[in-house]
Design an enzyme around this catalytic site. Structure first.
Site, PDB file in Angstrom:
ATOM      1  N   SER A 163      -9.331  30.246  36.814  1.00 12.36           N
ATOM      2  CA  SER A 163     -10.661  29.895  37.309  1.00 12.36           C
ATOM      3  C   SER A 163     -10.598  28.648  38.204  1.00 12.36           C
ATOM      4  O   SER A 163     -11.488  28.430  39.015  1.00 12.36           O
ATOM      5  CB  SER A 163     -11.594  29.633  36.132  1.00 12.36           C
ATOM      6  OG  SER A 163     -11.062  28.600  35.333  1.00 12.36           O
ATOM      7  N   CYS A 201      -6.226  26.413  26.520  1.00  9.84           N
ATOM      8  CA  CYS A 201      -6.915  26.439  27.806  1.00  9.84           C
ATOM      9  C   CYS A 201      -5.938  25.818  28.785  1.00  9.84           C
ATOM     10  O   CYS A 201      -5.388  24.748  28.511  1.00  9.84           O
ATOM     11  CB  CYS A 201      -8.202  25.628  27.753  1.00  9.84           C
ATOM     12  SG  CYS A 201      -8.941  25.408  29.387  1.00  9.84           S
ATOM     13  N   THR A 202      -5.721  26.523  29.876  1.00  4.48           N
ATOM     14  CA  THR A 202      -4.659  26.073  30.787  1.00  4.48           C
ATOM     15  C   THR A 202      -5.025  24.780  31.519  1.00  4.48           C
ATOM     16  O   THR A 202      -4.166  24.180  32.165  1.00  4.48           O
ATOM     17  CB  THR A 202      -4.289  27.182  31.779  1.00  4.48           C
ATOM     18  OG1 THR A 202      -5.482  27.672  32.369  1.00  4.48           O
ATOM     19  CG2 THR A 202      -3.576  28.303  31.066  1.00  4.48           C
ATOM     20  N   HIS A 203      -6.263  24.357  31.426  1.00  2.00           N
ATOM     21  CA  HIS A 203      -6.619  23.048  31.993  1.00  2.00           C
ATOM     22  C   HIS A 203      -6.144  21.884  31.114  1.00  2.00           C
ATOM     23  O   HIS A 203      -5.937  20.785  31.590  1.00  2.00           O
ATOM     24  CB  HIS A 203      -8.136  22.910  32.131  1.00  2.00           C
ATOM     25  CG  HIS A 203      -8.713  23.575  33.344  1.00  2.00           C
ATOM     26  ND1 HIS A 203      -8.732  24.943  33.499  1.00  2.00           N
ATOM     27  CD2 HIS A 203      -9.297  23.054  34.450  1.00  2.00           C
ATOM     28  CE1 HIS A 203      -9.321  25.226  34.659  1.00  2.00           C
ATOM     29  NE2 HIS A 203      -9.675  24.105  35.245  1.00  2.00           N
ATOM     30  N   CYS A 262      -5.366  32.063  32.471  1.00  2.00           N
ATOM     31  CA  CYS A 262      -6.643  31.489  32.046  1.00  2.00           C
ATOM     32  C   CYS A 262      -6.974  32.151  30.716  1.00  2.00           C
ATOM     33  O   CYS A 262      -7.049  33.383  30.634  1.00  2.00           O
ATOM     34  CB  CYS A 262      -7.722  31.801  33.079  1.00  2.00           C
ATOM     35  SG  CYS A 262      -9.385  31.321  32.604  1.00  2.00           S
TER      36      CYS A 262
HETATM   37  N1  DGL Z   1      -8.180  27.424  32.473  1.00  2.00           N
HETATM   38  C1  DGL Z   1      -9.242  28.165  31.854  1.00  2.00           C
HETATM   39  C2  DGL Z   1      -8.828  28.602  30.451  1.00  2.00           C
HETATM   40  O1  DGL Z   1      -7.679  28.614  30.157  1.00  2.00           O
HETATM   41  C3  DGL Z   1     -10.466  27.354  31.933  1.00  2.00           C
HETATM   42  C4  DGL Z   1     -11.644  28.145  31.834  1.00  2.00           C
HETATM   43  C5  DGL Z   1     -12.851  27.640  32.561  1.00  2.00           C
HETATM   44  O2  DGL Z   1     -12.903  27.811  33.769  1.00  2.00           O
HETATM   45  O3  DGL Z   1     -13.751  27.171  31.860  1.00  2.00           O
HETATM   46  O4  DGL Z   1      -9.618  28.954  29.620  1.00  2.00           O
END
Ligand code: DGL
Length: 271
Positions: free
Chosen positions: A9, A190-192, A71
């Site tokens: 995302s 979450c990859t963030h 994601c």
């Molecule tokens: N990197 C996304 C994940 O792993 C973030 C999701 C988001 O855009 O809220 O869930």
């Protein structure tokens, strides 16, 4: 022959792409960040599915035989439908993989107490995907999960290092740890979140291990390509990487450099 597509995302999936490139440096990659519509975390199932499918189709049109949905939210809400119906209907022969299964296959190896904390977006946590998958791969584990709906907006807007941002992150980490004194492992689902991994590690102290998914996904992808030579043979090995964002390219380049030390020139697209 075509590149491996990596979709997120926003910026978070860059943490996965970095790790994948460490393990598989010779392959060609296209990264797509749907920054214009991030965060996905609090969006409904239907919307996340629609956006994810648009991104997947875009990457197929760029010639990707294989896509990693880097994601968790999109993996939790869209992957199953894409794999079980849309791929078969329109793109059989191509593959789309997510980040939840490789993680849940591995989590059992990390915990000694069998109490694991999962931090993720609202979408990932409400889907209960980690609980469901962990019951399959490591039924001995008790899963404690917490949604952190503010974290992705904080990271996307570079507010995670402000006093207010740090206070929100501390409050959520404390909330998770208060669910059980036995939690010895936390998964950043979450990859963030790897972008704030050091902040989280400082808060939990040395007793609790904190895991990001990049290395796991990379290792599992390498094994997958060794097993599936029919897919591997479709992948170009030029070592080239392209970055595409649905938002402003200068902001994307700047944040990629700030967060991950990547010097890149991204391109823009509409989905
Ligand atoms: N990197 C996304 C994940 O792993 C973030 C999701 C988001 O855009 O809220 O869930």
């Amino acid at each position: 022959m075509g590149p491996i597509g990596v979709f997120d995302s926003g910026y978070g999936g860059l943490t996965v792409l970095n790790a994948v490139r460490e393990h598989l440096p010779n392959y060609e990659y296209i990264y797509l960040g749907d920054n214009a519509r991030a965060p996905y975390g609090s969006r409904s199932f239907d919307v996340v599915h629609e956006f994810t499918w648009q991104a997947v189709e875009f990457l197929f049109k760029q010639g990707c035989p294989l896509i990693i949905i880097a994601c968790n939210t999109a993996s939790a809400k869209a992957l199953r439908t894409i794999q079980q119906t849309q791929l078969l209907d329109s793109y059989s022969g191509r593959r789309v993989l997510g980040v939840i299964r490789p993680s849940t296959e591995t989590i059992g190896e990390w915990t000694k107490s069998n109490h694991v904390g999962i931090l993720g977006t609202l979408g990932t946590i409400q889907s209960c995907s980690y609980i469901i998958e962990l019951e399959k791969y490591a039924p001995q584990i008790t899963t404690h999960q917490l949604a952190c709906p503010m974290w992705v907006p904080l990271i996307e807007n570079n507010y995670h290092n402000t006093d207010a941002g740090r206070a929100i992150i501390r409050e959520d980490v404390d909330k998770l740890l208060s669910m059980s004194a036995d939690i010895d492992t936390i998964v950043l689902a979450c990859t963030h979140y790897p972008i704030i991994e050091n902040q989280i590690k400082e808060l939990v102290g040395p007793r609790v291990k904190v895991f990001s998914q990049g290395q796991i996904v990379a290792k599992k992808l390498k094994e997958y390509l060794e097993r599936h030579t029919e897919i591997d043979n479709l992948l170009s090995k030029s070592g080239k990487v392209s970055y595409i964002t649905t938002e402003n390219t200068e902001v994307f380049n700047d944040k990629a450099s700030k967060y991950l030390g990547l010097q890149i020139q991204s391109l823009h697209t509409h989905l």
